[in-house]
Design an enzyme around this catalytic site. Structure first.
Site, PDB file in Angstrom:
ATOM      1  N   LYS A 215       0.813  -1.191   0.000  1.00  0.00           N
ATOM      2  CA  LYS A 215       0.000   0.000   0.000  1.00  0.00           C
ATOM      3  C   LYS A 215       0.861   1.262   0.000  1.00  0.00           C
ATOM      4  O   LYS A 215       0.412   2.348  -0.334  1.00  0.00           O
ATOM      5  CB  LYS A 215      -0.888   0.032   1.261  1.00  0.00           C
ATOM      6  CG  LYS A 215      -1.749  -1.173   1.447  1.00  0.00           C
ATOM      7  CD  LYS A 215      -2.444  -1.092   2.825  1.00  0.00           C
ATOM      8  CE  LYS A 215      -3.152  -2.383   3.133  1.00  0.00           C
ATOM      9  NZ  LYS A 215      -3.589  -2.433   4.535  1.00  0.00           N
TER      10      LYS A 215
ATOM     11  N   GLU B 232       8.003   2.082  -6.408  1.00  0.00           N
ATOM     12  CA  GLU B 232       8.130   1.671  -5.006  1.00  0.00           C
ATOM     13  C   GLU B 232       8.290   2.887  -4.100  1.00  0.00           C
ATOM     14  O   GLU B 232       8.923   3.875  -4.482  1.00  0.00           O
ATOM     15  CB  GLU B 232       9.357   0.768  -4.835  1.00  0.00           C
ATOM     16  CG  GLU B 232       9.055  -0.720  -4.958  1.00  0.00           C
ATOM     17  CD  GLU B 232       8.423  -1.321  -3.708  1.00  0.00           C
ATOM     18  OE1 GLU B 232       7.748  -0.580  -2.959  1.00  0.00           O
ATOM     19  OE2 GLU B 232       8.597  -2.528  -3.485  1.00  0.00           O
ATOM     20  N   ASP B 233       7.744   2.789  -2.903  1.00  0.00           N
ATOM     21  CA  ASP B 233       7.930   3.862  -1.926  1.00  0.00           C
ATOM     22  C   ASP B 233       9.334   3.839  -1.346  1.00  0.00           C
ATOM     23  O   ASP B 233      10.010   4.852  -1.269  1.00  0.00           O
ATOM     24  CB  ASP B 233       6.871   3.762  -0.810  1.00  0.00           C
ATOM     25  CG  ASP B 233       6.776   2.356  -0.222  1.00  0.00           C
ATOM     26  OD1 ASP B 233       7.382   1.421  -0.776  1.00  0.00           O
ATOM     27  OD2 ASP B 233       6.079   2.190   0.793  1.00  0.00           O
TER      28      ASP B 233
ATOM     29  N   ASP C  86      14.578  -1.118   1.097  1.00  0.00           N
ATOM     30  CA  ASP C  86      15.561  -1.292   2.179  1.00  0.00           C
ATOM     31  C   ASP C  86      16.268  -2.647   2.051  1.00  0.00           C
ATOM     32  O   ASP C  86      17.337  -2.714   1.478  1.00  0.00           O
ATOM     33  CB  ASP C  86      14.961  -1.049   3.567  1.00  0.00           C
ATOM     34  CG  ASP C  86      13.638  -1.737   3.794  1.00  0.00           C
ATOM     35  OD1 ASP C  86      13.318  -2.690   3.081  1.00  0.00           O
ATOM     36  OD2 ASP C  86      12.913  -1.324   4.719  1.00  0.00           O
TER      37      ASP C  86
ATOM     38  N   PHE D 167      13.766   4.697  11.043  1.00  0.00           N
ATOM     39  CA  PHE D 167      12.435   4.182  10.704  1.00  0.00           C
ATOM     40  C   PHE D 167      11.573   5.354  10.261  1.00  0.00           C
ATOM     41  O   PHE D 167      11.276   6.250  11.057  1.00  0.00           O
ATOM     42  CB  PHE D 167      11.805   3.464  11.898  1.00  0.00           C
ATOM     43  CG  PHE D 167      10.621   2.635  11.502  1.00  0.00           C
ATOM     44  CD1 PHE D 167      10.773   1.293  11.178  1.00  0.00           C
ATOM     45  CD2 PHE D 167       9.355   3.192  11.413  1.00  0.00           C
ATOM     46  CE1 PHE D 167       9.684   0.526  10.779  1.00  0.00           C
ATOM     47  CE2 PHE D 167       8.263   2.434  11.011  1.00  0.00           C
ATOM     48  CZ  PHE D 167       8.432   1.102  10.694  1.00  0.00           C
ATOM     49  N   VAL D 168      11.190   5.354   8.987  1.00  0.00           N
ATOM     50  CA  VAL D 168      10.483   6.508   8.439  1.00  0.00           C
ATOM     51  C   VAL D 168       9.007   6.196   8.200  1.00  0.00           C
ATOM     52  O   VAL D 168       8.627   5.052   7.941  1.00  0.00           O
ATOM     53  CB  VAL D 168      11.143   7.010   7.133  1.00  0.00           C
ATOM     54  CG1 VAL D 168      12.478   7.660   7.413  1.00  0.00           C
ATOM     55  CG2 VAL D 168      11.310   5.880   6.120  1.00  0.00           C
TER      56      VAL D 168
ATOM     57  N   ASP E 297       4.063   3.424   6.653  1.00  0.00           N
ATOM     58  CA  ASP E 297       3.303   3.251   7.889  1.00  0.00           C
ATOM     59  C   ASP E 297       4.124   2.655   9.017  1.00  0.00           C
ATOM     60  O   ASP E 297       5.218   2.126   8.801  1.00  0.00           O
ATOM     61  CB  ASP E 297       2.111   2.323   7.639  1.00  0.00           C
ATOM     62  CG  ASP E 297       2.540   0.864   7.524  1.00  0.00           C
ATOM     63  OD1 ASP E 297       3.452   0.577   6.720  1.00  0.00           O
ATOM     64  OD2 ASP E 297       1.989   0.022   8.260  1.00  0.00           O
TER      65      ASP E 297
ATOM     66  N   ARG F 170       0.286   6.809   7.338  1.00  0.00           N
ATOM     67  CA  ARG F 170       0.437   6.857   5.881  1.00  0.00           C
ATOM     68  C   ARG F 170      -0.001   8.201   5.308  1.00  0.00           C
ATOM     69  O   ARG F 170       0.465   8.622   4.256  1.00  0.00           O
ATOM     70  CB  ARG F 170      -0.402   5.755   5.218  1.00  0.00           C
ATOM     71  CG  ARG F 170       0.062   4.332   5.491  1.00  0.00           C
ATOM     72  CD  ARG F 170      -0.709   3.362   4.589  1.00  0.00           C
ATOM     73  NE  ARG F 170      -0.610   1.977   5.027  1.00  0.00           N
ATOM     74  CZ  ARG F 170       0.379   1.150   4.701  1.00  0.00           C
ATOM     75  NH1 ARG F 170       1.364   1.584   3.954  1.00  0.00           N
ATOM     76  NH2 ARG F 170       0.382  -0.102   5.117  1.00  0.00           N
TER      77      ARG F 170
END
Lengths: 174, 186
Positions: free
Chosen positions: B47, B104-105, B108, B157-158, B164, B170
């Site tokens: 998502k 892609e967002d 990692d 951690f973003v 999310d 989000r």
């Protein structure tokens, strides 16, 4: 120090590892974090082998191996070695030194070292931070016959050799 | 159970709304130029990449088609049932012979994308490339060649702009760093 004769588990000779091992079908994971990483790799269908090779890194004057290094995982499709270390800092320093030596002697191999913080971040990403503490450090060392911390599956379930069968509802990867 | 607070739970804003907008425009111009005269399909991975996809497709000035995919994540509900990654939502149309760009967002570990690339290659697209808004190289396990990259970010951690923590945050319009207390206390 006199090197020991090569064996199946220690083909390059050297001192055997003094680690508790998990008795499972297939590989014997010495640490719960290694079993968890194997589960993650299995989930994403990344083939892996557990400690398939020992790299000699120090020899005595007689040419016998006195120190060696066995990375935890080899990912054959990616030609990548992974070493997972979630133990205390003194052991990390020792492992860092070994890793430097491996890189000097075997410059062609690609190897990644995952520290406790890396493993914790992985657990956070997958929403499993609640079990991370039990998988890291001394708490994650597994004594023979005990179940793996944080695992829903039996040790036998998690110790596959990376060639997991696919259930019918999984779309195969070409 | 801790109640999320969208503002208070952000330790710092890493990338502002304006910076995101400018970067997306820049990527749109570059993609429009690179894919001029070709049959481009944007494939968004649900998502997290939804806001990026929505903005990027509007910044592209050549004809495109879009499609959506969703892949199960380790640790999610699907983990217990199969133990293997699953396609939760597949493509709705064939991509055979088309130029495909995965949107892609964040990349990692690269594990999900490594799986998706293998899966999509099997559908015989003419080309298959990757556009990622965020690249977090410190976490990489599988080396992935990113063709179009928005920002390289540090090992934090973003959240926000689709990303999310526990399905929350989000809808933040920027990329922020989540306060560690949020995941240590929850």
């Amino acid at each position: 120090m006199v090197a020991e004769a090569p064996t199946r588990d220690h083909p390059a000779g050297g001192r055997p590892k003094r680690r508790a091992a998990v008795l499972v079908e297939g590989p014997r994971f010495a640490h719960a974090s290694e079993a968890e990483l194997a589960r993650i790799l299995d989930f994403y269908m990344v083939r892996w082998e557990y400690e398939p090779r020992t790299f000699p890194i120090l020899w005595n004057l007689d040419g016998q191996v006195v120190e060696s290094f066995s990375p935890d995982f080899y990912l054959p499709d990616l030609d990548l070695w992974l070493e997972l270390t979630t133990l205390r800092q003194s052991l990390v320093r020792r492992k860092n030194r070994k890793l430097r030596r491996v890189r000097e002697l075997y410059p062609m191999i690609r190897i990644k070292l995952l520290y406790a913080r890396d493993f914790r971040a992985l657990m956070l990403k997958y929403g499993r931070l609640d079990v991370a503490a039990s998988l890291i450090g001394a708490d994650g060392q597994v004594m023979p016959g005990t179940p793996l911390a944080g695992s829903n599956a039996s040790p036998a379930d998690v110790a596959r050799s990376g060639t997991a069968g696919e259930p019918a509802d999984v779309i195969p990867v070409a | 159970m801790r109640t999320p607070d969208l503002e208070a739970d952000v330790a710092e804003i890493l990338i502002t709304e304006q910076q995101i907008r400018a970067k997306v425009q820049e990527l749109g111009v570059q993609l429009s130029r690179d894919y001029e005269g070709r049959s481009l399909t944007l494939v968004s991975v649900l998502k997290g990449s939804l806001p990026f996809m929505a903005d990027l497709m509007r910044a592209i000035t050549i004809p495109v088609t879009i499609d959506l995919m969703e892949v199960s994540s380790y640790g999610g509900a699907a983990t217990e049932t199969s133990g293997l990654v699953r396609i939760l939502k597949d493509l709705s149309a064939s991509i055979e012979g088309r130029d495909v760009l995965i949107v892609e967002d964040i990349i990692d570990t690269g594990l999900t994308l490594n799986y998706l690339l293998r899966y999509l290659r099997g559908k015989n697209p003419r080309s298959l490339r990757i556009c990622a808004l965020l690249d977090k190289p410190a976490r990489r396990l599988v080396e992935i060649e990113i063709d179009y990259r928005g920002f390289t970010i540090p090992d934090s951690f973003v959240i926000g702009y689709g990303l999310d923590y526990g399905e929350i945050y989000r809808n933040l319009p920027f990329i922020g760093v989540l306060r560690p207390e949020v995941y240590t206390e929850s």
